[in-house]
Design a protein around this motif. Sequence first.
Motif, PDB file in Angstrom:
ATOM      1  N   ILE A 191      -9.014  -4.440   2.236  1.00 49.75           N
ATOM      2  CA  ILE A 191      -8.273  -5.594   1.712  1.00 49.75           C
ATOM      3  C   ILE A 191      -9.191  -6.804   1.630  1.00 49.75           C
ATOM      4  CG2 ILE A 191      -6.385  -7.195   2.216  1.00 49.75           C
ATOM      5  CD1 ILE A 191      -4.952  -4.699   3.517  1.00 49.75           C
ATOM      6  N   GLU A 192      -9.989  -7.027   2.660  1.00 46.20           N
ATOM      7  CA  GLU A 192     -10.918  -8.164   2.672  1.00 46.20           C
ATOM      8  C   GLU A 192     -11.945  -8.040   1.554  1.00 46.20           C
ATOM      9  OE1 GLU A 192     -13.888 -10.363   5.828  1.00 46.20           O
ATOM     10  OE2 GLU A 192     -11.986  -9.550   6.540  1.00 46.20           O
ATOM     11  N   GLU A 193     -12.477  -6.848   1.358  1.00 45.81           N
ATOM     12  CA  GLU A 193     -13.444  -6.622   0.279  1.00 45.81           C
ATOM     13  C   GLU A 193     -12.798  -6.866  -1.086  1.00 45.81           C
ATOM     14  OE1 GLU A 193     -15.154  -2.602  -1.549  1.00 45.81           O
ATOM     15  OE2 GLU A 193     -15.950  -2.996   0.460  1.00 45.81           O
ATOM     16  N   THR A 194     -11.557  -6.446  -1.240  1.00 42.30           N
ATOM     17  CA  THR A 194     -10.844  -6.640  -2.506  1.00 42.30           C
ATOM     18  C   THR A 194     -10.664  -8.123  -2.799  1.00 42.30           C
ATOM     19  OG1 THR A 194      -9.719  -4.514  -2.210  1.00 42.30           O
ATOM     20  CG2 THR A 194      -8.735  -6.059  -3.775  1.00 42.30           C
ATOM     21  N   VAL A 195     -10.315  -8.903  -1.786  1.00 45.88           N
ATOM     22  CA  VAL A 195     -10.174 -10.363  -1.972  1.00 45.88           C
ATOM     23  C   VAL A 195     -11.522 -10.969  -2.348  1.00 45.88           C
ATOM     24  CG1 VAL A 195      -9.657 -12.557  -0.825  1.00 45.88           C
ATOM     25  CG2 VAL A 195      -8.186 -10.568  -0.429  1.00 45.88           C
ATOM     26  N   ALA A 196     -12.575 -10.579  -1.654  1.00 46.23           N
ATOM     27  CA  ALA A 196     -13.914 -11.127  -1.928  1.00 46.23           C
ATOM     28  C   ALA A 196     -14.346 -10.838  -3.361  1.00 46.23           C
ATOM     29  CB  ALA A 196     -14.932 -10.561  -0.937  1.00 46.23           C
ATOM     30  N   MET A 197     -14.070  -9.625  -3.837  1.00 40.82           N
ATOM     31  CA  MET A 197     -14.462  -9.258  -5.196  1.00 40.82           C
ATOM     32  C   MET A 197     -13.614  -9.970  -6.249  1.00 40.82           C
ATOM     33  SD  MET A 197     -17.060  -7.356  -4.829  1.00 40.82           S
ATOM     34  CE  MET A 197     -17.261  -6.671  -6.448  1.00 40.82           C
ATOM     35  N   ALA A 198     -12.419 -10.417  -5.877  1.00 39.96           N
ATOM     36  CA  ALA A 198     -11.525 -11.086  -6.831  1.00 39.96           C
ATOM     37  C   ALA A 198     -11.847 -12.571  -6.993  1.00 39.96           C
ATOM     38  CB  ALA A 198     -10.069 -10.928  -6.385  1.00 39.96           C
ATOM     39  N   THR A 219      -1.847  -2.750  -4.117  1.00 38.08           N
ATOM     40  CA  THR A 219      -2.199  -4.033  -4.718  1.00 38.08           C
ATOM     41  C   THR A 219      -2.334  -5.093  -3.633  1.00 38.08           C
ATOM     42  OG1 THR A 219      -0.894  -3.439  -6.661  1.00 38.08           O
ATOM     43  CG2 THR A 219      -1.519  -5.740  -6.452  1.00 38.08           C
ATOM     44  N   VAL A 220      -3.333  -5.935  -3.793  1.00 38.51           N
ATOM     45  CA  VAL A 220      -3.516  -7.095  -2.927  1.00 38.51           C
ATOM     46  C   VAL A 220      -3.173  -8.324  -3.766  1.00 38.51           C
ATOM     47  CG1 VAL A 220      -5.169  -8.455  -1.602  1.00 38.51           C
ATOM     48  CG2 VAL A 220      -5.315  -5.966  -1.577  1.00 38.51           C
ATOM     49  N   ARG A 221      -2.245  -9.122  -3.248  1.00 41.47           N
ATOM     50  CA  ARG A 221      -1.839 -10.340  -3.950  1.00 41.47           C
ATOM     51  C   ARG A 221      -2.017 -11.536  -3.019  1.00 41.47           C
ATOM     52  NH1 ARG A 221       1.909  -6.508  -5.721  1.00 41.47           N
ATOM     53  NH2 ARG A 221       2.003  -6.343  -7.978  1.00 41.47           N
ATOM     54  N   GLY A 222      -2.369 -12.653  -3.614  1.00 41.76           N
ATOM     55  CA  GLY A 222      -2.518 -13.838  -2.792  1.00 41.76           C
ATOM     56  C   GLY A 222      -2.898 -15.056  -3.597  1.00 41.76           C
ATOM     57  N   ASP A 268      -7.966   1.255  -4.320  1.00 40.87           N
ATOM     58  CA  ASP A 268      -7.878   2.714  -4.279  1.00 40.87           C
ATOM     59  C   ASP A 268      -9.050   3.209  -3.437  1.00 40.87           C
ATOM     60  OD1 ASP A 268      -7.717   5.457  -4.734  1.00 40.87           O
ATOM     61  OD2 ASP A 268      -7.459   5.252  -6.902  1.00 40.87           O
ATOM     62  N   GLN A 269      -8.739   3.814  -2.304  1.00 34.81           N
ATOM     63  CA  GLN A 269      -9.788   4.274  -1.401  1.00 34.81           C
ATOM     64  C   GLN A 269      -9.327   5.544  -0.698  1.00 34.81           C
ATOM     65  OE1 GLN A 269     -13.042   2.882  -0.621  1.00 34.81           O
ATOM     66  NE2 GLN A 269     -13.137   4.918   0.249  1.00 34.81           N
ATOM     67  N   THR A 270     -10.265   6.452  -0.483  1.00 31.72           N
ATOM     68  CA  THR A 270      -9.996   7.667   0.271  1.00 31.72           C
ATOM     69  C   THR A 270     -10.557   7.511   1.675  1.00 31.72           C
ATOM     70  OG1 THR A 270     -10.151   8.976  -1.752  1.00 31.72           O
ATOM     71  CG2 THR A 270     -10.338  10.173   0.319  1.00 31.72           C
ATOM     72  N   TYR A 271      -9.796   7.988   2.654  1.00 34.20           N
ATOM     73  CA  TYR A 271     -10.202   7.966   4.063  1.00 34.20           C
ATOM     74  C   TYR A 271     -10.202   9.393   4.573  1.00 34.20           C
ATOM     75  CZ  TYR A 271      -9.430   2.935   4.043  1.00 34.20           C
ATOM     76  OH  TYR A 271      -9.510   1.601   3.772  1.00 34.20           O
ATOM     77  N   GLU A 272     -11.112   9.682   5.510  1.00 33.59           N
ATOM     78  CA  GLU A 272     -11.201  11.040   6.039  1.00 33.59           C
ATOM     79  C   GLU A 272     -11.409  10.991   7.551  1.00 33.59           C
ATOM     80  OE1 GLU A 272     -13.284  15.145   4.710  1.00 33.59           O
ATOM     81  OE2 GLU A 272     -14.580  13.389   4.714  1.00 33.59           O
ATOM     82  N   ARG A 273     -10.668  11.826   8.223  1.00 32.87           N
ATOM     83  CA  ARG A 273     -10.820  11.960   9.673  1.00 32.87           C
ATOM     84  C   ARG A 273     -12.073  12.787   9.950  1.00 32.87           C
ATOM     85  NH1 ARG A 273      -5.728  13.361  13.242  1.00 32.87           N
ATOM     86  NH2 ARG A 273      -4.949  13.597  11.131  1.00 32.87           N
ATOM     87  N   LEU A 302       0.812  -1.201   0.000  1.00 32.30           N
ATOM     88  CA  LEU A 302       0.000   0.000   0.000  1.00 32.30           C
ATOM     89  C   LEU A 302       0.853   1.262   0.000  1.00 32.30           C
ATOM     90  CD1 LEU A 302      -2.393  -1.102   2.884  1.00 32.30           C
ATOM     91  CD2 LEU A 302      -2.782  -1.378   0.434  1.00 32.30           C
ATOM     92  N   LYS A 303       0.302   2.321  -0.575  1.00 28.02           N
ATOM     93  CA  LYS A 303       0.882   3.652  -0.460  1.00 28.02           C
ATOM     94  C   LYS A 303      -0.216   4.543   0.092  1.00 28.02           C
ATOM     95  CE  LYS A 303       3.395   7.405  -2.405  1.00 28.02           C
ATOM     96  NZ  LYS A 303       4.262   7.918  -3.420  1.00 28.02           N
ATOM     97  N   VAL A 304       0.102   5.240   1.184  1.00 30.89           N
ATOM     98  CA  VAL A 304      -0.846   6.148   1.813  1.00 30.89           C
ATOM     99  C   VAL A 304      -0.323   7.561   1.611  1.00 30.89           C
ATOM    100  CG1 VAL A 304      -2.044   6.772   3.929  1.00 30.89           C
ATOM    101  CG2 VAL A 304      -1.369   4.399   3.544  1.00 30.89           C
TER     102      VAL A 304
END
Length: 187
Positions: A133-140, A61-64, A86-91, A46-48
């Motif tokens: 990450i979990e959602e990305t795996v589920a969608m893959a 990228t999520v690899r597995g 790719d996701q945006t987070y906000e405080r 990840l890059k934040v």
Amino acid sequence: MLSCRIKLQSIAADGSEHAQEFALDERAALADRLGIVGVDALRASLKVTPTTKDRYRVTGTVRGVVVQTCGVTLEPVSQTISEPLDQTYERDRGRSGLSGEAAELAGEISIDPMADDPPEPISGDAIDTGPLIEETVAMALDPFPRKPDAELEVTEAGTADNDAKPPSPFAALAALKSSDPDTDKGN
């Protein structure tokens, strides 16, 4: 849920790289939640990057390697995944003075289906990318996993005879009705 917490104070002004390798027990729990045979390997790179004072963009990228059940042979079949995220987070700084449900009820909600997804909230002093990450795996996951050499056996009833009609589901009931001696009496 998976947990991959990135402390806000560890994020540089020009962005920070983070890698997470998930342990056997975390992968086993994920496989159980996803209803699959297993997750043999799982890593997130990840890059934040801060985009404003209170917003951060997470890319990577999520690899597995996931193991599912073949839909034809019922044998395990492995699949290598490599998916971008790719996701945006906000405080949440309590900008409206209202929180949670009260903020939603305070005014009309309009949803633009073409707009970007709203940012995910940051709670506390860290971004938890585990759910992403979990959602990305589920969608893959392959919705119809199949071993490369798996072939579906065709039986006599499943031949390509287009003229043959399957028996009516009511045929058994009709047979019962015609053989029941009480059906014709005094109604």
